[in-house]
Enzyme design. Structure first.
Site, PDB file in Angstrom:
ATOM      1  N   GLY A  28       0.823  -1.207   0.000  1.00  0.00           N
ATOM      2  CA  GLY A  28       0.000   0.000   0.000  1.00  0.00           C
ATOM      3  C   GLY A  28       0.855   1.254   0.000  1.00  0.00           C
ATOM      4  N   LYS A  88       0.319   4.235   7.627  1.00  0.00           N
ATOM      5  CA  LYS A  88       0.448   3.137   6.666  1.00  0.00           C
ATOM      6  C   LYS A  88      -0.951   2.674   6.266  1.00  0.00           C
ATOM      7  CE  LYS A  88       2.644  -1.405   6.083  1.00  0.00           C
ATOM      8  NZ  LYS A  88       3.494  -2.432   6.721  1.00  0.00           N
ATOM      9  N   ASP A 107      11.206 -10.349   7.675  1.00  0.00           N
ATOM     10  CA  ASP A 107      11.632  -9.418   6.617  1.00  0.00           C
ATOM     11  C   ASP A 107      12.635  -8.401   7.157  1.00  0.00           C
ATOM     12  OD1 ASP A 107      11.820  -8.417   4.050  1.00  0.00           O
ATOM     13  OD2 ASP A 107      10.012  -7.182   4.191  1.00  0.00           O
TER      14      ASP A 107
END
Length: 362
Positions: free
Chosen positions: A48, A65, A161
């Site tokens: 996004g 976010k 990640d």
């Protein structure tokens, strides 16, 4: 559930957005009315968009976010972020839902504390200047990253990640905060997980081998590759594809043995690899790289997942001894940020998976 945003213009010309949001506590939803202005895009991704904005009541900068929500599933990132409370993890302040342009489109908006820099940009700055990042920063950033991992691993969460872009930095204080829990997950023993996660340069080899029963040690490997990148000024394993990534790792660690491959993925049946010898670690890095730094990396960047140290154990390594000196200072002359060890291990306690990680042998 809030789906409506109200925007209005003030006499000053500022476009103010008002919204009913939930306070990000792990418990009963408490709703508050908040407003923000000066909204601008600061990041885009497959997830996004990220906006920078100011809260009207305090003028505090926040990052918002905005993620497209799949109504069939609970948002794992929101569930996890609401659980987290640690000085080295970006704080979720509020969240709200908003409608999209298309019918039935629903967006989750996470209002997060804003931290201006990233390890990626700091490292790139020094690289462009053809300078080495000061060693105190390598120690400071890595120690705080390991602290954040010790905390999330202690409550069963794997980030999945870890990379320089997801490590936020306050350049004045030297504080690091781990962000982007969009790939994070509670790992449950013997429950399968997808192997195609983590950005390529930082992917642990068991993921490349297709393992689905991996552990939190994939985050530790990624942290080791971030540290190596800070010392080298470039990624240590810059593969162009999954297979090429493995080739880059083999160039440094040598060909994994059958036992090492089994430890990474017991179901992997292909063993046809060219036999390559390991490259000596002291030849991988620059001549004046501290022996303690090389020793720590050699323990972390290890094929066998169970042989990698836990984040708590890595924090006890001699490489970080300078941070334990009360007289240590940042290059600016400012004192170091508070660096006590958190989580179930407590200060000064060590837990290793493979013996001592205190430092290089004499």
């Amino acid at each position: 559930m809030n789906k409506q945003l109200l925007s209005c213009s003030l006499k000053s010309g500022k476009q103010v957005t008002m919204v009913v949001a939930s306070v990000a506590t792990d418990g009963v939803d408490q709703q508050v009315e908040i407003s923000y202005y000066d909204q601008k895009v600061i990041g885009n991704g497959s997830f996004g968009v990220v906006f920078l904005a100011k809260l009207s009541t305090t003028n505090e900068m926040v990052a918002i976010k905005k993620v497209l929500q799949d109504k069939r599933f609970k948002n794992r990132e929101l569930q996890i972020m609401r659980k987290l409370n640690h000085p080295n993890i970006v704080k979720l302040k509020y969240f709200f839902y908003s409608s999209g342009e298309k019918k039935d489109e629903l967006y989750l908006n996470l209002i997060l504390e804003y931290v201006p820099e990233t390890v990626y940009r700091v490292a790139r700055h020094y690289s462009k200047q053809r300078q080495q990042i000061p060693m105190i920063y390598v120690k400071l950033y890595m120690y705080q990253l390991l602290r954040s991992l010790a905390y999330i691993h202690s409550i069963g969460i794997c980030h999945r990640d870890i990379k320089p872009q997801n490590l936020l930095i306050d350049p004045e204080s030297g504080v690091l905060k781990l962000c982007d829990f969009g790939s994070a997950k509670y790992l449950v023993r013997n429950e399968p997980n997808v192997s195609y996660i983590c950005s390529r340069y930082y992917r642990a080899p068991e993921l490349i081998f297709g393992a689905t029963n991996y552990t939190n040690s994939i985050d530790v490997w990624s942290a080791g590759t971030v540290m190596a990148e800070l010392l080298l000024g470039q990624p240590i394993f810059p593969g162009d594809s999954g297979v090429d990534q493995l080739v880059e790792i083999i160039k440094v660690l040598g060909t994994p043995t059958r036992e090492q491959i089994q430890s990474m993925n017991p179901n992997y049946k292909e063993f046809k690899f060219p036999q390559i010898k390991a490259h000596p670690w002291n030849k991988v890095f620059r001549v004046h790289t501290p022996a303690e730094a090389i020793d720590l990396i050699s323990k972390i960047i290890e094929y066998t997942p169970t042989s990698r140290p836990t984040p708590q154990a890595a924090c006890q390594h001699a490489f970080f001894d300078e941070l334990r000196n009360p007289d240590a200072r940042l290059p600016s002359g400012r004192p170091l940020p508070t660096l006590e060890m958190d989580g179930p291990m407590g200060t000064g306690e060590v837990s290793t998976t493979s013996g001592d990680v205190a430092g290089p042998s004499a």
